[in-house]
Design a protein around this motif. Structure first.
Motif, mmCIF file in Angstrom:
data_model
loop_
_atom_site.group_PDB
_atom_site.id
_atom_site.type_symbol
_atom_site.label_atom_id
_atom_site.label_comp_id
_atom_site.label_asym_id
_atom_site.label_seq_id
_atom_site.Cartn_x
_atom_site.Cartn_y
_atom_site.Cartn_z
ATOM 1 N N ALA A 240 0.773 -1.354 -0.149
ATOM 2 C CA ALA A 240 0.121 0.336 0.441
ATOM 3 C C ALA A 240 0.593 0.786 0.278
ATOM 4 O O ALA A 240 1.609 1.505 0.235
ATOM 5 N N CYS A 241 0.152 2.574 -0.175
ATOM 6 C CA CYS A 241 0.708 3.423 -0.361
ATOM 7 C C CYS A 241 1.616 3.991 0.870
ATOM 8 O O CYS A 241 0.407 3.633 1.870
ATOM 9 N N GLU A 242 2.661 4.312 1.645
ATOM 10 C CA GLU A 242 3.295 4.491 2.666
ATOM 11 C C GLU A 242 2.869 6.120 3.364
ATOM 12 O O GLU A 242 2.596 6.456 4.378
ATOM 13 N N SER A 243 1.857 6.774 1.889
ATOM 14 C CA SER A 243 1.310 7.902 2.641
ATOM 15 C C SER A 243 -0.229 8.231 2.890
ATOM 16 O O SER A 243 -0.144 8.783 3.248
ATOM 17 N N CYS A 244 -0.913 7.133 2.046
ATOM 18 C CA CYS A 244 -2.379 7.123 1.964
ATOM 19 C C CYS A 244 -2.592 6.235 2.608
ATOM 20 O O CYS A 244 -4.707 5.693 2.252
ATOM 21 N N ALA A 245 -2.140 4.969 1.943
ATOM 22 C CA ALA A 245 -2.638 3.627 3.087
ATOM 23 C C ALA A 245 -3.825 3.395 1.490
ATOM 24 O O ALA A 245 -4.299 2.029 0.888
ATOM 25 N N GLN B 199 4.574 5.596 -2.947
ATOM 26 C CA GLN B 199 3.722 5.960 -3.138
ATOM 27 C C GLN B 199 2.797 5.912 -3.890
ATOM 28 O O GLN B 199 2.866 5.564 -5.081
ATOM 29 N N CYS B 200 1.065 5.577 -3.497
ATOM 30 C CA CYS B 200 0.528 6.025 -5.474
ATOM 31 C C CYS B 200 0.913 7.289 -6.205
ATOM 32 O O CYS B 200 1.366 8.667 -5.662
ATOM 33 N N GLY B 201 0.382 7.431 -6.593
ATOM 34 C CA GLY B 201 0.692 8.671 -7.930
ATOM 35 C C GLY B 201 -0.021 9.846 -7.972
ATOM 36 O O GLY B 201 0.546 10.872 -8.065
ATOM 37 N N ARG B 202 -1.524 10.044 -6.742
ATOM 38 C CA ARG B 202 -2.023 10.881 -5.665
ATOM 39 C C ARG B 202 -0.812 11.801 -4.919
ATOM 40 O O ARG B 202 -0.638 12.864 -5.049
ATOM 41 N N CYS B 203 -0.458 10.988 -4.060
ATOM 42 C CA CYS B 203 0.902 11.511 -2.987
ATOM 43 C C CYS B 203 2.126 11.810 -3.440
ATOM 44 O O CYS B 203 2.690 12.281 -2.911
ATOM 45 N N ILE B 204 2.320 11.299 -4.560
ATOM 46 C CA ILE B 204 3.659 11.531 -5.543
ATOM 47 C C ILE B 204 3.698 12.693 -6.085
ATOM 48 O O ILE B 204 4.580 14.224 -5.748
HETATM 49 ZN ZN LIG Z 1 -1.626 7.564 -1.584
#
Ligand SMILES: [Zn+2]
Ligand SMILES: [Zn+2]
Length: 236
Positions: free
Chosen positions: A41-46, A62-67
């Motif tokens: 999972a994304c480390e910033s938003c799970a 991270q997912c694209g949105r968090c990057i």
């Molecule tokens: Zn994320």
């Protein structure tokens, strides 16, 4: 003899199949295996990621949105995907007064945080309900989960740090953009958090708008870092 006696006194039953379990964890290993536990999972938003991206070591996953737009939180941990039977636990705890489920949810969250080495935190802070909603429900489900996670991890939990003085429209009625606007400025922090690494606790995270808004307020009160730990994450 003592082992057998203590097993008798301290026996618990599995919350799903009612088999007795000697572990203080209220779940047998078969029912634990049936839970939709979070994977990569994304480390910033799970947000669940289909596979780990090929990134150099020590760079956050991270997912694209968090990057593109890093959130205010340091790390996010989710215990389960929001699907059966994790959603059953959430709904029964939240809307059917089944407080008995908070214990296993808190324990599972503590387990996930430990397994992912995200337990370096000084204080757990549940997302508050407005006074009206608290009166209506009689308890805050996030605080109930946080209480048991805190006990399992040996980390203090303080429900009075954040308050939410007024009611907003339920987030479930709104789309992504309106969710952020709906929670803007709704939290108040009542403690100086200088130097403290905090973790926000909630039952479910969808867009993260609520947690990110709470994180902003905690950081403004001096928190060194803010993580978000939730029992379940929707795949939105
Ligand atoms: Zn994320
Ligand atoms: Zn079971």
């Amino acid at each position: 003899m003592w082992t057998r006696l203590s097993a008798l006194f301290f026996a618990h039953t599995c919350i799903f199949c009612q088999e007795s379990v000697t572990d203080p964890f209220d779940l047998c290993r078969y029912c634990l295996a049936d839970l939709p536990l979070s994977g990569v999972a994304c480390e910033s938003c799970a947000l669940p990621l289909t596979e780990a991206p090929p990134s150099p070591p020590h760079t956050p996953m991270q997912c694209g949105r968090c990057i593109k737009s890093p959130p205010t939180t340091r790390h996010a941990v989710s215990c389960c995907h929001y699907s059966y039977p994790a959603d059953f636990l959430v709904l029964r705890l939240k809307f059917a007064g089944q407080l008995k489920y908070a214990r296993v949810m808190g324990q599972l969250l503590a387990r996930q945080v430990t397994l992912t080495n995200r337990n370096e935190v000084d204080l757990l802070i549940p997302i508050p309900l407005s006074p009206g909603r608290l009166r209506e429900r009689g308890y805050n489900q996030a605080a109930e989960i946080a209480r048991f996670a805190a006990r399992s991890l040996g980390i203090p939990m303080r429900a009075s740090v954040l308050s939410r003085p007024s009611d907003q429209r339920p987030q479930t009625e709104l789309g992504r953009r309106l969710r952020s606007r709906n929670v803007l400025g709704v939290f108040r922090c009542h403690q100086n958090l200088a130097g403290l690494r905090c973790a926000i606790i909630d039952d479910v995270m969808t867009t993260g708008a609520t947690a990110f808004e709470a994180a902003k307020v905690l950081l403004a009160a001096g928190a060194e870092s803010v993580d978000v730990w939730v029992f379940a994450r929707t795949p939105v």
